[in-house]
Design a protein around this motif. Structure first.
Motif, PDB file in Angstrom:
ATOM      1  N   GLN A  49     -10.851  -9.876  -3.257  1.00  0.00           N
ATOM      2  CA  GLN A  49     -11.199  -8.472  -3.074  1.00  0.00           C
ATOM      3  C   GLN A  49     -10.054  -7.710  -2.417  1.00  0.00           C
ATOM      4  O   GLN A  49      -9.639  -6.647  -2.894  1.00  0.00           O
ATOM      5  N   THR A  50      -9.517  -8.247  -1.324  1.00  0.00           N
ATOM      6  CA  THR A  50      -8.421  -7.565  -0.631  1.00  0.00           C
ATOM      7  C   THR A  50      -7.117  -7.642  -1.420  1.00  0.00           C
ATOM      8  O   THR A  50      -6.285  -6.731  -1.334  1.00  0.00           O
ATOM      9  N   ALA A  51      -6.935  -8.703  -2.193  1.00  0.00           N
ATOM     10  CA  ALA A  51      -5.745  -8.791  -3.042  1.00  0.00           C
ATOM     11  C   ALA A  51      -5.760  -7.714  -4.118  1.00  0.00           C
ATOM     12  O   ALA A  51      -4.690  -7.289  -4.595  1.00  0.00           O
ATOM     13  N   SER A  52      -6.926  -7.252  -4.487  1.00  0.00           N
ATOM     14  CA  SER A  52      -7.040  -6.242  -5.537  1.00  0.00           C
ATOM     15  C   SER A  52      -6.392  -4.929  -5.128  1.00  0.00           C
ATOM     16  O   SER A  52      -5.793  -4.235  -5.961  1.00  0.00           O
ATOM     17  N   VAL A 231      -9.907   3.259  -3.587  1.00  0.00           N
ATOM     18  CA  VAL A 231     -10.684   2.035  -3.374  1.00  0.00           C
ATOM     19  C   VAL A 231     -10.615   1.609  -1.906  1.00  0.00           C
ATOM     20  O   VAL A 231     -11.611   1.146  -1.329  1.00  0.00           O
ATOM     21  N   LEU A 232      -9.461   1.781  -1.283  1.00  0.00           N
ATOM     22  CA  LEU A 232      -9.341   1.482   0.143  1.00  0.00           C
ATOM     23  C   LEU A 232     -10.238   2.388   0.972  1.00  0.00           C
ATOM     24  O   LEU A 232     -10.835   1.944   1.965  1.00  0.00           O
ATOM     25  N   LEU A 233     -10.336   3.649   0.587  1.00  0.00           N
ATOM     26  CA  LEU A 233     -11.231   4.571   1.282  1.00  0.00           C
ATOM     27  C   LEU A 233     -12.674   4.089   1.168  1.00  0.00           C
ATOM     28  O   LEU A 233     -13.431   4.124   2.140  1.00  0.00           O
ATOM     29  N   GLY A 234     -13.063   3.628  -0.032  1.00  0.00           N
ATOM     30  CA  GLY A 234     -14.398   3.090  -0.205  1.00  0.00           C
ATOM     31  C   GLY A 234     -14.615   1.824   0.613  1.00  0.00           C
ATOM     32  O   GLY A 234     -15.710   1.571   1.108  1.00  0.00           O
ATOM     33  N   PHE A 235     -13.557   1.035   0.783  1.00  0.00           N
ATOM     34  CA  PHE A 235     -13.651  -0.236   1.510  1.00  0.00           C
ATOM     35  C   PHE A 235     -13.804  -0.017   3.014  1.00  0.00           C
ATOM     36  O   PHE A 235     -14.605  -0.690   3.674  1.00  0.00           O
ATOM     37  N   THR A 236     -13.041   0.916   3.556  1.00  0.00           N
ATOM     38  CA  THR A 236     -13.037   1.133   5.002  1.00  0.00           C
ATOM     39  C   THR A 236     -13.902   2.315   5.433  1.00  0.00           C
ATOM     40  O   THR A 236     -14.349   2.354   6.584  1.00  0.00           O
ATOM     41  N   GLY A 237     -14.112   3.271   4.540  1.00  0.00           N
ATOM     42  CA  GLY A 237     -14.857   4.475   4.893  1.00  0.00           C
ATOM     43  C   GLY A 237     -14.035   5.483   5.664  1.00  0.00           C
ATOM     44  O   GLY A 237     -14.525   6.554   6.022  1.00  0.00           O
ATOM     45  N   LEU A 278      -0.722 -14.492  -4.145  1.00  0.00           N
ATOM     46  CA  LEU A 278       0.034 -15.371  -3.250  1.00  0.00           C
ATOM     47  C   LEU A 278       0.311 -14.691  -1.917  1.00  0.00           C
ATOM     48  O   LEU A 278       0.120 -15.283  -0.846  1.00  0.00           O
ATOM     49  N   LEU A 279       0.750 -13.439  -1.949  1.00  0.00           N
ATOM     50  CA  LEU A 279       1.071 -12.737  -0.710  1.00  0.00           C
ATOM     51  C   LEU A 279      -0.179 -12.497   0.135  1.00  0.00           C
ATOM     52  O   LEU A 279      -0.138 -12.591   1.365  1.00  0.00           O
ATOM     53  N   THR A 280      -1.292 -12.170  -0.520  1.00  0.00           N
ATOM     54  CA  THR A 280      -2.536 -11.969   0.221  1.00  0.00           C
ATOM     55  C   THR A 280      -2.987 -13.258   0.882  1.00  0.00           C
ATOM     56  O   THR A 280      -3.393 -13.274   2.050  1.00  0.00           O
ATOM     57  N   LEU A 281      -2.898 -14.354   0.141  1.00  0.00           N
ATOM     58  CA  LEU A 281      -3.277 -15.656   0.704  1.00  0.00           C
ATOM     59  C   LEU A 281      -2.340 -16.057   1.828  1.00  0.00           C
ATOM     60  O   LEU A 281      -2.779 -16.551   2.886  1.00  0.00           O
ATOM     61  N   LEU A 282      -1.045 -15.851   1.630  1.00  0.00           N
ATOM     62  CA  LEU A 282      -0.072 -16.218   2.652  1.00  0.00           C
ATOM     63  C   LEU A 282      -0.290 -15.404   3.924  1.00  0.00           C
ATOM     64  O   LEU A 282      -0.240 -15.947   5.036  1.00  0.00           O
ATOM     65  N   THR A 283      -0.557 -14.109   3.774  1.00  0.00           N
ATOM     66  CA  THR A 283      -0.814 -13.264   4.934  1.00  0.00           C
ATOM     67  C   THR A 283      -2.062 -13.722   5.675  1.00  0.00           C
ATOM     68  O   THR A 283      -2.086 -13.790   6.912  1.00  0.00           O
ATOM     69  N   ALA A 284      -3.113 -14.045   4.924  1.00  0.00           N
ATOM     70  CA  ALA A 284      -4.349 -14.525   5.548  1.00  0.00           C
ATOM     71  C   ALA A 284      -4.130 -15.856   6.254  1.00  0.00           C
ATOM     72  O   ALA A 284      -4.670 -16.098   7.348  1.00  0.00           O
ATOM     73  N   LEU A 285      -3.321 -16.713   5.657  1.00  0.00           N
ATOM     74  CA  LEU A 285      -3.046 -18.020   6.257  1.00  0.00           C
ATOM     75  C   LEU A 285      -2.263 -17.869   7.551  1.00  0.00           C
ATOM     76  O   LEU A 285      -2.586 -18.493   8.572  1.00  0.00           O
TER      77      LEU A 285
END
Length: 317
Positions: A49-52, A231-237, A278-285
């Motif tokens: 979802q966040t990688a999107s 989409v970010l606005l919808g995600f965070t409000g 990959l970048l989203t996963l690496l950042t989360a890791l």
């Protein structure tokens, strides 16, 4: 559709796009083994979802990089789209008007970037950096530095809803990638973009419409950055002036990690998908290991510099 699938399969058989997914698989395995929670379905769903959000911006960045350009204004456009939509939606305009205004202004920024690059012959890096700086200043004046909140049901559903358990944001990203993939890899405009990236002089001599190709790429890139902002606005409000900042570096990194040459003329959108994941996963890791933001930025920066050196060497040989 069959043609796009065939092109994607051919890209995976090549070393570049396949490499991105290979490293992604190894990183995911490392996350499962050495970090908590990465083997859960909910964590996986959250990651895609966040990688999107990054992936949507990176699709547009790929279109520009393929033609030997770059767009450093995407962070400003992400913030512009979210701020304008939130301001209009929370006022008397409503959500539909806010979305329309945000996308129209995003497209206008892309057109300005293209005009500067094509007609004024300003280098893409300089032109888009200047545009992004102007956007940052204009948004500061417009908002007086204060965040804006808005509840737009369509954006909330798009950012947080699911289709058969799959986040709608991820479905949207894949749909955008499929359309952009057709444009880039199966249409005449895409062939023009690759030709322009391979060499402007040769492309001009071959009759490639440089202006139309550049306008298509830069306007598409800005529009997709605007979509990501919505989409970010919808995600965070909530919208803020800095919400797009991470996507400027990371969108370029996704393109490079996916195997697209930063010098243009070579690449595939499928690799960009792998790079964004990959970048989203690496950042989360890295975050799960309690590493600071500064350390994460150093790791990503070193990786990007190394890949740039490799691709520059390949281009010279």
């Amino acid at each position: 559709m069959s043609g796009l699938v065939a092109v994607s399969a051919a890209a995976l058989r090549g070393s570049r796009a396949a490499w991105a997914f290979g490293v992604l698989a190894l990183t995911w395995l490392a996350a499962i083994l050495f970090a908590d929670g990465f083997d859960s379905v909910s964590n996986f769903r959250y990651l895609v979802q966040t990688a999107s959000f990054l992936g949507i911006v990176a699709v547009g960045q790929t279109l520009v990089v393929i033609m030997s350009g770059i767009d450093l204004s995407v962070s400003g456009v992400v913030a512009l789209s979210a701020v304008v939509c939130a301001k209009v939606a929370s006022g008397t305009g409503g959500g539909a008007t806010g979305i329309t205004a945000a996308l129209a202004l995003s497209a206008l920024v892309g057109a300005v970037n293209a005009a500067g690059v094509v007609w004024l012959r300003v280098p893409p890096m300089v032109m888009t950096l200047a545009t992004g700086t102007i956007l940052a200043g204009a948004l500061l004046v417009y908002t007086d530095g204060s965040p804006s909140s808005a509840a737009v049901p369509l954006l909330d559903s798009l950012a947080n809803g699911r289709l058969l358990g799959v986040p709608w944001a991820f479905v949207l990203w894949l749909g955008i990638t499929a359309v952009a993939g057709w444009l880039l890899h199966l249409s005449r405009t895409g062939r023009y973009a690759f030709a322009l990236g391979a060499g402007e002089s040769a492309a001009r001599a071959s009759g490639v419409p440089l202006g139309a190709t550049a306008f298509t790429a830069y306007v598409s890139c800005a529009l997709l950055a605007g979509v990501a902002g919505l989409v970010l606005l919808g995600f965070t409000g909530t919208s803020s002036l800095t919400m797009g900042n991470p996507y400027q570096l990371l969108s370029i990194a996704s393109v490079v990690l996916g195997g697209t040459s930063i010098l243009g003329g070579r690449g595939h959108l499928l690799g960009t998908v792998g790079g964004a994941l990959l970048l989203t996963l690496l950042t989360a890791l890295l975050t799960s290991w309690n590493l600071s933001e500064g350390v994460r930025q150093v790791v990503l920066g070193v990786l990007i510099i190394g890949l740039l050196l490799v691709y520059a060497r390949e281009r010279r040989t």
